[in-house]
Design an enzyme around this catalytic site. Structure first.
Site, short mmCIF file in Angstrom:
data_model
loop_
_atom_site.label_atom_id
_atom_site.label_comp_id
_atom_site.label_asym_id
_atom_site.label_seq_id
_atom_site.Cartn_x
_atom_site.Cartn_y
_atom_site.Cartn_z
N ALA A 98 -17.30 15.28 34.89
CA ALA A 98 -16.44 14.47 34.01
C ALA A 98 -15.39 15.36 33.36
CB ALA A 98 -17.28 13.77 32.95
N ASP A 99 -14.26 14.75 33.06
CA ASP A 99 -13.20 15.45 32.33
C ASP A 99 -12.52 14.45 31.42
OD1 ASP A 99 -11.74 18.12 32.21
OD2 ASP A 99 -10.10 16.67 32.33
#
Length: 186
Positions: free
Chosen positions: A68-69
């Site tokens: 995730a970012d």
């Protein structure tokens, strides 16, 4: 039980997956997180999430890997983690009294396929005083967070309202992520 891996060292993402009562392990991916200016914010977070997951999944091909970012976007400008206190103050002044978006790209790679998505939440800030900004920066809290604030901490006082997933602003759209992991057969 199939192995679930969070490809992140984020304490907030770890806490969120624990909240969902999932059994997982953490194997942080160490990738270049440079965002290329030619990408839209949506493309940038999706690409970084994929790279994070792929860096771990290449070594654990039979596991379910979540990457995730998260970024804050204000008027088409990507606000990542501030490098200095001055940069944090500038970001908070920008967001003061305005609306912005928090985007989280999520990549789930598994033996049964993959799920790639971007979650978008709109956040509205109250007008902030210089005193509020400097008092907040003095806590050290904004320095490891996109957009220089953590909604789950003292910056909750800055938020007038949100439209969308609260947990997305924290760093992981939890409900959608868990549903996608299960859809892929975990």
């Amino acid at each position: 039980m199939k192995q679930l891996i969070l490809a992140s060292s984020s304490p907030r993402r770890k806490q969120l997956l624990e909240l969902a009562n999932l059994r997982f392990q953490i194997l942080a991916s160490h990738i270049d997180e440079q965002i290329h200016e030619t990408k839209s914010p949506e493309q940038a977070v999706q690409l970084l999430a994929y790279r994070k997951a792929k860096a771990v999944a290449d070594h654990y091909p039979h596991s379910y890997v979540i990457g995730a970012d998260t970024v804050v976007v204000y008027q088409d400008n990507i606000l990542g983690k501030p490098k200095t206190e001055e940069e944090a103050a500038a970001m908070l002044r920008m967001l003061s009294g305005n609306e912005h978006h928090v985007l989280t790209g999520v990549a789930i790679l598994s033996p049964n396929g993959q799920s790639l998505f971007v979650e978008k939440t709109k956040v509205f800030f109250w007008d902030l005083t210089e005193e509020e900004i400097f008092d907040y920066i003095a806590t050290g809290e904004p320095m490891d967070k996109a957009g220089a604030y953590g909604i789950q901490g003292r910056a909750a006082l800055f938020v007038k309202r949100i439209e969308g997933d609260y947990f997305n602003v924290v760093g992981l759209p939890l409900s959608r992520t868990v549903r996608e992991v299960k859809r892929l057969g975990w």
